[in-house]
Structures are given as structure tokens and as C-alpha cells.
Design a protein around this motif. Sequence first.
Motif, PDB file in Angstrom:
ATOM      1  N   PHE A  26       0.772  -1.109  -0.135  1.00  0.00           N
ATOM      2  CA  PHE A  26       0.044   0.071  -0.015  1.00  0.00           C
ATOM      3  C   PHE A  26       1.004   1.311  -0.056  1.00  0.00           C
ATOM      4  CE2 PHE A  26      -2.298   3.063   2.873  1.00  0.00           C
ATOM      5  CZ  PHE A  26      -3.313   3.543   1.726  1.00  0.00           C
ATOM      6  N   ALA A  27       0.542   2.143  -0.669  1.00  0.00           N
ATOM      7  CA  ALA A  27       1.048   3.573  -0.640  1.00  0.00           C
ATOM      8  C   ALA A  27      -0.173   4.732  -0.845  1.00  0.00           C
ATOM      9  CB  ALA A  27       2.100   3.566  -1.985  1.00  0.00           C
ATOM     10  N   PRO A  28      -0.261   5.516   0.250  1.00  0.00           N
ATOM     11  CA  PRO A  28      -1.121   6.532   0.291  1.00  0.00           C
ATOM     12  C   PRO A  28      -0.473   7.652  -0.219  1.00  0.00           C
ATOM     13  CG  PRO A  28       0.046   6.263   2.314  1.00  0.00           C
ATOM     14  CD  PRO A  28       0.483   5.150   1.580  1.00  0.00           C
ATOM     15  N   THR A  29      -1.388   8.451  -1.012  1.00  0.00           N
ATOM     16  CA  THR A  29      -1.042   9.712  -1.662  1.00  0.00           C
ATOM     17  C   THR A  29      -2.034  10.798  -1.491  1.00  0.00           C
ATOM     18  OG1 THR A  29      -2.070   9.570  -3.969  1.00  0.00           O
ATOM     19  CG2 THR A  29      -0.217   8.131  -3.472  1.00  0.00           C
ATOM     20  N   VAL A 130      -0.976  14.588   9.687  1.00  0.00           N
ATOM     21  CA  VAL A 130      -0.514  13.255   9.048  1.00  0.00           C
ATOM     22  C   VAL A 130      -0.760  11.974   9.731  1.00  0.00           C
ATOM     23  CG1 VAL A 130       1.704  12.126   8.319  1.00  0.00           C
ATOM     24  CG2 VAL A 130       1.488  14.629   7.915  1.00  0.00           C
ATOM     25  N   GLY A 131      -0.505  11.967  11.029  1.00  0.00           N
ATOM     26  CA  GLY A 131      -0.564  10.595  11.931  1.00  0.00           C
ATOM     27  C   GLY A 131      -1.968  10.348  11.969  1.00  0.00           C
ATOM     28  N   THR A 132      -2.974  11.255  12.040  1.00  0.00           N
ATOM     29  CA  THR A 132      -4.259  10.985  12.065  1.00  0.00           C
ATOM     30  C   THR A 132      -4.818   9.962  10.897  1.00  0.00           C
ATOM     31  OG1 THR A 132      -4.832  12.952  13.399  1.00  0.00           O
ATOM     32  CG2 THR A 132      -6.825  11.872  12.304  1.00  0.00           C
ATOM     33  N   VAL A 133      -4.631  10.693   9.584  1.00  0.00           N
ATOM     34  CA  VAL A 133      -5.102   9.990   8.313  1.00  0.00           C
ATOM     35  C   VAL A 133      -4.292   8.896   8.193  1.00  0.00           C
ATOM     36  CG1 VAL A 133      -3.520  11.345   6.580  1.00  0.00           C
ATOM     37  CG2 VAL A 133      -6.097  10.491   6.180  1.00  0.00           C
ATOM     38  N   VAL A 134      -2.806   8.645   8.209  1.00  0.00           N
ATOM     39  CA  VAL A 134      -1.972   7.612   7.926  1.00  0.00           C
ATOM     40  C   VAL A 134      -2.578   6.200   8.944  1.00  0.00           C
ATOM     41  CG1 VAL A 134       0.067   6.638   8.165  1.00  0.00           C
ATOM     42  CG2 VAL A 134      -0.175   9.012   7.030  1.00  0.00           C
ATOM     43  N   GLU A 136      -5.608   5.831  10.296  1.00  0.00           N
ATOM     44  CA  GLU A 136      -6.793   5.526   9.633  1.00  0.00           C
ATOM     45  C   GLU A 136      -6.645   4.716   8.535  1.00  0.00           C
ATOM     46  OE1 GLU A 136     -10.646   4.543  10.102  1.00  0.00           O
ATOM     47  OE2 GLU A 136      -9.461   5.605  11.749  1.00  0.00           O
ATOM     48  N   LEU A 137      -5.807   5.010   7.682  1.00  0.00           N
ATOM     49  CA  LEU A 137      -5.577   4.521   6.265  1.00  0.00           C
ATOM     50  C   LEU A 137      -5.146   3.066   6.488  1.00  0.00           C
ATOM     51  CD1 LEU A 137      -4.490   7.278   3.964  1.00  0.00           C
ATOM     52  CD2 LEU A 137      -6.621   5.949   3.577  1.00  0.00           C
ATOM     53  N   LEU A 138      -4.041   3.075   7.458  1.00  0.00           N
ATOM     54  CA  LEU A 138      -3.391   1.660   7.674  1.00  0.00           C
ATOM     55  C   LEU A 138      -4.404   0.819   8.252  1.00  0.00           C
ATOM     56  CD1 LEU A 138       0.184   2.762   8.787  1.00  0.00           C
ATOM     57  CD2 LEU A 138      -0.660   1.883   6.602  1.00  0.00           C
ATOM     58  N   ARG A 139      -5.070   1.201   9.343  1.00  0.00           N
ATOM     59  CA  ARG A 139      -6.229   0.259   9.869  1.00  0.00           C
ATOM     60  C   ARG A 139      -7.311  -0.291   8.784  1.00  0.00           C
ATOM     61  NH1 ARG A 139      -5.638  -0.054  15.287  1.00  0.00           N
ATOM     62  NH2 ARG A 139      -4.504   1.653  16.495  1.00  0.00           N
ATOM     63  N   GLN A 140      -7.699   0.634   7.780  1.00  0.00           N
ATOM     64  CA  GLN A 140      -8.567  -0.007   6.953  1.00  0.00           C
ATOM     65  C   GLN A 140      -8.244  -0.792   5.720  1.00  0.00           C
ATOM     66  OE1 GLN A 140     -10.854   3.528   5.541  1.00  0.00           O
ATOM     67  NE2 GLN A 140     -11.172   4.461   7.471  1.00  0.00           N
ATOM     68  N   VAL A 141      -7.056  -0.553   5.303  1.00  0.00           N
ATOM     69  CA  VAL A 141      -6.347  -1.100   3.895  1.00  0.00           C
ATOM     70  C   VAL A 141      -5.819  -2.455   4.663  1.00  0.00           C
ATOM     71  CG1 VAL A 141      -4.750  -0.967   2.147  1.00  0.00           C
ATOM     72  CG2 VAL A 141      -6.065   1.134   2.714  1.00  0.00           C
ATOM     73  N   LYS A 161       7.399   5.538  13.525  1.00  0.00           N
ATOM     74  CA  LYS A 161       7.208   5.954  14.998  1.00  0.00           C
ATOM     75  C   LYS A 161       5.944   5.706  15.457  1.00  0.00           C
ATOM     76  CE  LYS A 161       9.936   6.924  17.523  1.00  0.00           C
ATOM     77  NZ  LYS A 161      10.751   6.071  18.716  1.00  0.00           N
ATOM     78  N   LEU A 162       4.908   6.050  14.727  1.00  0.00           N
ATOM     79  CA  LEU A 162       3.481   5.795  14.828  1.00  0.00           C
ATOM     80  C   LEU A 162       3.046   4.299  14.891  1.00  0.00           C
ATOM     81  CD1 LEU A 162       0.464   7.021  14.671  1.00  0.00           C
ATOM     82  CD2 LEU A 162       0.724   6.575  12.187  1.00  0.00           C
TER      83      LEU A 162
END
Length: 282
Positions: A26-29, A130-134, A136-141, A161-162
Motif C-alpha cells: 500500500f502507498a497512500p498519496t 499526518v498521523g491521524t489520516v495515516v 486510519e488508512l493503515l487500519r482500513q487497508v 514511530k506511529l
Amino acid sequence: MEIFRDKKTLTDYVERQKEMGKRIGFAPTMGALHQGHLSLYEIANIENDLVISSIFVNPTQFNNPDDLTKYPRNTERDIKLLENTGIVDAVYLPEVKDLYPEGLKSKSFNFDGLENEMEGKSRPGHFDGVGTVVEELLRQVKPDNAYFGEKDYQQLAIIEKLVEQLKLPVKIHGVAIYREENGLAMSSRNERLSHFQRDAAKVIHETLVKVNDWFRIMTIPEINKRVKDIFDDERGMTLEYFEIADETTLKKTDFFYKDKKHRAFIVVNVGTVRLIDNLHLD
């Protein structure tokens, strides 16, 4: 290529793929895709069974509302570009409510001080966004592997670190900066540069290469002065900051320590366009 426009259809798809034992890369953009983004998917395709992209311009990581307004958006072009690669299996186009179900507000994070260095000094709250959206994306994908470019090196360190703090079951991979022919770090913001500015901005990377040479023979204060002098002489460019920092803590250093790794970080405003770059120092 599958296109998902809401959380429910994405998570159903991911669950089916997981049940079949597929490894997900996965790579979010934030869209405005270029070859630098595509290089992430090329690596993800080699290391995984399935490659997923996402496109979401995250409002909470913009300190300047004008910067958010001007951020380039062309989702149809981006989708076509992803389809043409032949290696991206799915793209996720979430709405705000999919990533911020309780309203458009960032969580508050403590990244062991990484968030207070460099970009954090001039963009308060940026890394909370950044941390908030990344997260959530990692938890969904639910990827096995996630890929981020080293151009945003501080962001990469914070995402690592997150994942460590939240114990998320994903491996984070940093991918080398993809550069234009003249050495300029490839960025969506480059599209806002004139042809003349784009050519002139090659001095940013050229300066970092010189810093790597100077690092062997000069003190850091001497290097700092030389970099300042370069941009004092560049018309239409303003040096926002230049720092040599410890690669692990991201804290600025004024001395070379043989037992530590160092990296040079630079931010230059070319007209109204803010460009960032960095380089590991040998």
C-alpha cells in the motif's frame, strides 16, 4: 483496477483478499501523481501479491489554507495513470467522513519529539494531521507493507514511530527520492513552477551534493554559511531553512559524530512554491 469510493466497499474487498492469503502492498498519496509515486508501486508490486493506492488531500495537515486551495487535483488523470501502470490492483478514494467519522479534527500524538524538529517548528499540528489520516488508512487497508518516499524523510520517520507506538501489523518501507533529469526532487508542487523556475530549482539538489563533499573537510557552521550564501545570490528563491541533523533523532547537530548517521535537510521557496529536499551524508 478496482475503484473504491467509501470505507465499506474497501474493507469488504480487503477482507476477501486477506482470506485468500494475499500479501497487500500500500502507498497512500494526496494525488497529483508523478513518477515518484509510481516508483513506490513498482517496488510494492515486486514484494506483494496485491497493490493498493489511495488518493486523499488531507485538510488537517495544511497550516496554510491558501496552500490547501492551490494543491493540484486531477483525480481522473490520476486514476488513468494508475490504470496504465498495470500493477495497481485497487485505488481508494475516501470521503472525509470515511477517515474522520467524528468530524474534521486531528488526534494528538507524541512522536518522541520527532514532530518538534524542522517542519514541526514552522508547521504546528502538521504531523498530528499526518498521523491521524495515516493511522486510519493503515487500519482500513490492513497492508502487510506500506511504502513512503524519502523526500518527506521526517514524515517517514514519524510514520515509522506511529506504527511502532501503536503496534500496527505493517512494515514501513522508505523509497529513495525520485528526481527529475536536472536533479530536482520530483513533487506534485513542481507543476506550479514556471519552466524557468523548474530549471533554476536544480540548484537545491546541487547544493546538497556540495554539502556532502564539504561535510568531509569543513565544520558544520562553515557549511551553513556557504549554503546561506548560495541562496542569498539566487534571485526568486528564499532559503527557509537548512539543517544537518542526526538521522535517528532528527535533532540539528553542529558537529560530526563518527558513531551517528547524518542527513542534510533543506527547504527553499521558489516564488510562492515551497520545495523540500534532503540527502544522506556519507
